[in-house]
Design an enzyme around this catalytic site. Structure first.
Site, PDB file in Angstrom:
ATOM      1  N   LYS A  74       0.843  -1.195   0.000  1.00  0.00           N
ATOM      2  CA  LYS A  74       0.000   0.000   0.000  1.00  0.00           C
ATOM      3  C   LYS A  74       0.875   1.241   0.000  1.00  0.00           C
ATOM      4  CE  LYS A  74      -3.882   2.010   2.631  1.00  0.00           C
ATOM      5  NZ  LYS A  74      -4.797   1.782   3.771  1.00  0.00           N
ATOM      6  N   SER A 143      -9.474   1.880   2.663  1.00  0.00           N
ATOM      7  CA  SER A 143      -8.549   2.652   1.865  1.00  0.00           C
ATOM      8  C   SER A 143      -7.494   1.795   1.162  1.00  0.00           C
ATOM      9  CB  SER A 143      -7.835   3.678   2.760  1.00  0.00           C
ATOM     10  OG  SER A 143      -7.113   3.026   3.804  1.00  0.00           O
ATOM     11  N   SER A 167     -10.407  -0.598   6.748  1.00  0.00           N
ATOM     12  CA  SER A 167      -9.714  -0.512   5.462  1.00  0.00           C
ATOM     13  C   SER A 167      -8.997  -1.767   4.996  1.00  0.00           C
ATOM     14  CB  SER A 167      -8.708   0.650   5.496  1.00  0.00           C
ATOM     15  OG  SER A 167      -9.369   1.870   5.675  1.00  0.00           O
TER      16      SER A 167
END
Length: 440
Positions: A74, A143, A167
């Site tokens: 990420k 996210s 997330s």
């Protein structure tokens, strides 16, 4: 092939790391124009890593537990000499000098750093460019959008995400992959964007429970620079998750706060599973304290975001997403006593869960309110996830349901703090049990 099967072939020499990396790059080339899972990717860099790992094995040198396995990160996780832009124009061109703790761990374990996966801006609510691999008109969640989508699209076998609300678990449910959020403090966060350090947790994605356990095992550890961690023995997650349970697991079905917000097909799927489990499952109501848990989570999130995102506000406040500005404003207006009191709720809630966990191996509930919503106005609701982030309990989403429109839906399992291995073992048993019933 899942990560465990690929690991075995790589270790035996039946598969070269460069061939696996090349295959992943081919799939990315084919699917990335639609899925848009990557914030940064360099094919030459990927292949050079793989070639070096192949040479290492050929020379008979020791190889790591993730030898040759491509892993996506990420884009809020620092990578030395590789852009880490946190999904925001305010960090465009940012290139860290050092690797985050977990990136160093991955390299030591022999993983191939595939690239940086898309995050929503500053890891908050606004949708990013990534689409759902099962239907590009739907959100992949957030996210950790790119991390979940890249695994779901078979671009990579493993990836790393983070969760401060929902997330990790929610994108896993929407994209139809296994998502694992470990106990708070199991995985060090040094070198990862901080939004609310009391809540921020690193987690993983894979195609199976065993895959997720394999990756989480490597990431777990102690880092003196992260006060949430402490010196502990290896959690041996993969070993425990792969073992046969000594007894058939027992499940506690929970209708979490907001159950009425779950779509009918999600409710029906969970209730059908409860019926299928029969005497192995009992329904239990969460203690009354949980009625206030979401508000306490928001209080901590708002107060800590107001502190940790202040540098962004100072140098580019007008360019911050409205959702970030709203929560920061809320955090600034909170009385100190409310924030300090909210910090006490983690221990209070975990104490209240003790009686439930004495009677079961895991609690089960929806991982999200339903399948991935259509469109990109929202990344979906974290209402079934945030409370477990506040509690710091381990949670896993397994893709065993499907909606009427063909999109996947996940079942969430939650275990007691530091019960990660047992939770993963229970989740793997349930996946196999459901598969056997479907086959019959």
């Amino acid at each position: 092939m899942g990560a465990v099967a690929l690991r075995d072939r790589l270790a035996s020499g039946a598969l070269r790391a460069v061939d696996l990396a090349s295959a992943c790059l081919e799939i990315i080339a084919a699917r990335e124009p639609e899925v848009q899972a990557w914030a940064w990717l360099d094919s030459d860099y990927v292949l050079k890593q793989a070639e070096a790992l192949d040479l290492k094995r050929k020379q008979g040198r020791p190889i790591g537990p993730l030898h040759g396995l491509p892993v996506g990160l990420k884009d809020i996780i620092d990578t030395a000499k590789i852009p880490t832009e946190n999904g925001t124009a305010l960090d465009r061109g940012r290139v860290p000098r050092e690797d985050a703790f977990i990136v160093a761990r991955l390299k030591q374990a022999g993983a191939v750093i595939m690239g940086k996966t898309v995050t929503t801006e500053l890891a908050f609510l606004n949708s990013a460019k990534t689409t759902n691999p099962h239907n590009s008109e739907h959100t992949p969640g957030g996210s950790s959008s790119g991390s979940a989508a890249a695994v779901a699209a078979n671009m990579i076998p493993l990836s790393v995400g983070t969760q401060t609300g929902g997330s990790i678990i929610r994108p896993g449910s929407y994209c139809g992959v296994t998502a694992f959020k470990p106990t708070f403090g199991m995985v060090p966060r040094t070198g990862v964007l901080r939004s609310a350090p009391t809540l921020d947790t690193i987690g993983v994605y894979g195609h199976s429970v065993e895959d997720a356990a394999l990756l989480a095992d490597v990431l777990a550890g102690h880092d003196p620079l992260d006060p949430a961690t402490s010196p502990i023995p290896s959690p041996r997650l993969y070993e425990t998750a792969s073992a046969k349970p000594p007894l058939k697991p027992v499940f506690a079905f929970v209708r979490p706060f907001g159950w009425d917000q779950a779509e009918p097909e999600m409710q029906e799927a969970v209730l059908e599973l409860v019926e299928f489990l029969g005497e192995q499952c009992f329904e239990v109501a969460l203690p009354r304290a949980f009625e206030e848990a979401l508000q306490q989570h928001r209080t901590i999130y708002a107060a800590e975001m107001a502190k940790w995102y202040y540098p962004y506000e100072k140098r580019g406040g007008d360019d911050l997403p409205a959702s970030v500005k709203t929560l920061m404003s809320e955090g600034k207006s909170l009385p100190a006593r409310d924030y300090i009191a909210a910090l006490d709720w983690t221990a209070l809630l975990n104490g209240a869960l003790g009686e439930i966990f004495e009677r079961c191996d895991a609690m089960i509930m929806p991982a999200a309110t339903g399948p991935a919503p259509k469109g990109f106005e929202t990344t979906g609701s974290p209402i079934f996830n945030s409370v477990w982030t506040l509690c710091g309990t381990p949670a896993v989403s397994i893709p065993i349901f499907a909606a009427g429109n063909g999109l996947p839906m996940g079942l969430q399992l939650v275990g007691p703090r530091d019960g990660d291995g047992r939770l993963l073992r229970t989740a793997r048993w349930l996946v196999e049990h459901v598969k056997q019933a479907d086959a019959a």
